[in-house]
Design an enzyme around this catalytic site. Structure first.
Site, PDB file in Angstrom:
ATOM      1  N   THR A   1      -8.003  -1.673  12.060  1.00  0.00           N
ATOM      2  CA  THR A   1      -8.692  -1.751  12.574  1.00  0.00           C
ATOM      3  C   THR A   1     -10.405  -1.623  12.676  1.00  0.00           C
ATOM      4  OG1 THR A   1      -7.873   0.713  13.712  1.00  0.00           O
ATOM      5  CG2 THR A   1      -9.941   0.061  14.669  1.00  0.00           C
TER       6      THR A   1
ATOM      7  N   ALA B   1     -11.763  -2.957   9.120  1.00  0.00           N
ATOM      8  CA  ALA B   1     -11.291  -3.182   7.917  1.00  0.00           C
ATOM      9  C   ALA B   1     -10.957  -4.493   7.417  1.00  0.00           C
ATOM     10  CB  ALA B   1     -11.497  -2.172   6.874  1.00  0.00           C
TER      11      ALA B   1
ATOM     12  N   VAL C   1      -9.512  -6.833   3.881  1.00  0.00           N
ATOM     13  CA  VAL C   1      -9.214  -6.154   1.947  1.00  0.00           C
ATOM     14  C   VAL C   1      -9.038  -7.644   1.781  1.00  0.00           C
ATOM     15  CG1 VAL C   1      -8.479  -5.460  -0.338  1.00  0.00           C
ATOM     16  CG2 VAL C   1      -8.771  -4.214   2.624  1.00  0.00           C
TER      17      VAL C   1
ATOM     18  N   ASP D   1      -2.219  12.135   3.609  1.00  0.00           N
ATOM     19  CA  ASP D   1      -1.489  10.555   3.521  1.00  0.00           C
ATOM     20  C   ASP D   1      -0.187  10.011   3.215  1.00  0.00           C
ATOM     21  OD1 ASP D   1      -0.128   8.810   5.663  1.00  0.00           O
ATOM     22  OD2 ASP D   1      -2.449   7.104   5.921  1.00  0.00           O
TER      23      ASP D   1
ATOM     24  N   LEU E   1      -5.708  -9.957   2.053  1.00  0.00           N
ATOM     25  CA  LEU E   1      -4.401  -9.424   1.823  1.00  0.00           C
ATOM     26  C   LEU E   1      -4.111  -7.729   2.208  1.00  0.00           C
ATOM     27  CD1 LEU E   1      -5.972  -7.806  -1.946  1.00  0.00           C
ATOM     28  CD2 LEU E   1      -4.955  -9.713  -1.460  1.00  0.00           C
ATOM     29  N   GLY E   2      -4.859  -7.273   3.315  1.00  0.00           N
ATOM     30  CA  GLY E   2      -4.807  -6.559   4.544  1.00  0.00           C
ATOM     31  C   GLY E   2      -5.592  -6.518   5.480  1.00  0.00           C
TER      32      GLY E   2
END
Length: 456
Positions: free
Chosen positions: A32, A34, A36, A145, A28-29
């Site tokens: 740096t 990890a 997902v 954020d 999914l993504g």
């Protein structure tokens, strides 16, 4: 070749560890530290998102282990309908697996990228954002954020705040009571953060909420320039234009959010009283991270669903993160409640500990209710400064001769909770306490047990 084969074999073992409970799917993504993945819970068939983190890469970067602990701790603190929920954390010797709620609708950013939203849609998302942010602030958490890329949507279109990697807790404040780390995404960051003079994280979040609202209603950023210096100048002056299609009430709310002086910026209670916000707003019901109603669910997640067992819950590997450090340091286990939790170790059996706690609680005038396993809820019989104080206590056996006991703030005033843990109960527990959290007693040799511990 042999080394590569061993590494591949280790990867397969770890995949089986995860696949024993979860089926991994598409990526999914990626960041740096990890990746997902989409996942499926083999027990329930539910979709999940699984963040896979390489421990070796974490260890090589100063402060990243602590940041990961803090992020997971915060996610456990802020269980709310509009925050991506954490389900459980698993670990092997080489990797950490954070299992989270899967937001099928993707990023809110993708919707905005196709054009501005209608005012009704923007209002609905903004209401949910403010509800989530207000809840986080009530728990002492500043996100730092907030932006459409960190706002996800579930299959019902409900907004979910995610990515607490930069979030801050009260213990990160300096002596002046402010945060000083400059972080976030420049176009969404409050001017006081950019000035590097210290800032209130909650007030800075509200500026970011204002930028998000502007983007939802307008389809573009209020402060944008290809040159960062010029963009910062616009932010410092709150120099922007609101397009004519934005209604008067929405325009007034944006103006009150994008105020350079944080002391004059509108607060969350004030936002919720504005006519534009109140229209159609239904407050979500947050989920307490230690509510007795969640005991059984937590046991299923952490114990593998053995509802018939009455043995103490053992910790999963990540709770200790024992393979990241040497020695028997339990301080990282119990960061889910931060200030609202106190921990001690005992050489007494979990049953004895809970029995003792029940007796001490009753002697102090608290009602005591046993929960599943070795859990106990103590509740004051009279109202305090903020309602009746309620404390949840759980004993975990991390080895045959070591129990760890956690106090968690369930309801009532936080100062009263801190006094309860630091002053009221300690004298009565002196004969069963080995060491309170933060002490460094000589520990028995249980490192192997903590590394390999798994749901009972």
């Amino acid at each position: 070749m042999a080394r590569r084969a061993r590494e591949e074999e280790a990867d397969q073992v770890e995949r089986k560890l995860v696949l024993g409970r979860y089926e991994l799917g598409r990526l999914l993504g990626q960041g740096t530290f990890a990746k997902v993945y989409y996942g499926r819970d083999l027990r329930s068939g539910e979709s999940v998102a699984i963040k896979v983190i390489d421990k070796a890469r974490l260890r090589r970067t100063e402060g990243m282990v602590e940041q990961l602990r803090r992020e997971i701790s915060i996610m456990r603190m802020v269980r709310h309908p509009n925050v991506v929920g954490i389900r459980e954390v698993l670990a092997s010797r080489a990797r950490v697996f954070v299992v989270m709620e899967y937001a099928r609708g993707g990023e809110l950013f993708a919707k905005v990228a196709r054009g501005r939203l209608t005012e009704e849609h923007a209002r609905r998302y903004f209401q949910q954002l403010v509800a989530a942010v207000g809840f986080c602030h009530g728990r002492g958490v500043a996100h730092r954020d907030l932006k459409p890329e960190n706002l996800l949507l579930d299959e019902e279109g409900r907004l979910k705040v995610t990515d607490f990697g930069l979030a801050a807790l009260p213990e990160q404040l300096r002596q002046d009571g402010l945060l000083h780390t400059q972080c976030g995404t420049p176009a969404y960051v409050a001017p006081e953060v950019l000035r590097k003079r210290g800032y209130d994280g909650a007030r800075a979040d509200l500026w970011s909420c204002g930028v998000v609202l502007y983007v939802l209603l307008c389809g573009f950023l209020p402060f944008q320039h290809e040159n960062y210096a010029k963009m910062y100048q616009k932010i410092f002056k709150a120099e922007y234009q609101v397009p004519p299609w934005v209604s008067g009430d929405a325009r007034r709310l944006i103006v009150r959010l994008l105020v350079v002086d944080p002391a004059k910026r509108i607060s969350i209670p004030e936002i919720m009283r504005t006519p534009w916000f109140k229209k159609g707003f239904v407050p979500p019901v947050p989920t307490s991270p230690v509510s007795p109603k969640k005991w059984e669910e937590d046991d299923v997640l952490l114990d593998g669903g053995d509802s018939g067992a009455m043995s103490p819950r053992t910790c999963n590997a990540f709770q200790l993160i024992s393979s990241m450090s040497s020695g028997f340091d339990l301080s990282g286990m119990f960061e889910s409640e931060q200030k609202a939790a106190t921990v001690f170790t005992s050489r007494a059996p979990a049953a004895t500990v809970i029995q003792k706690l029940e007796a001490v609680g009753r002697s102090l005038g608290y009602s005591a209710t046993r929960g599943k396993g070795w859990k106990l809820r103590l509740e004051a019989t009279a109202d305090g400064a903020n309602g009746r104080l309620a404390v949840t206590v759980e004993a975990l056996e991390v080895a045959a001769d070591v129990a760890v006991v956690e106090f968690a703030h369930d309801a009532g005033d936080e100062l009263e909770f801190n006094k309860f843990c630091a002053v009221d109960v300690r004298p009565g527990l002196a004969d069963i306490v080995w060491a309170w959290q933060g002490d460094r007693p000589a520990a028995p040799d249980v490192a192997a047990a903590t590394v390999e511990c798994s749901p009972a």
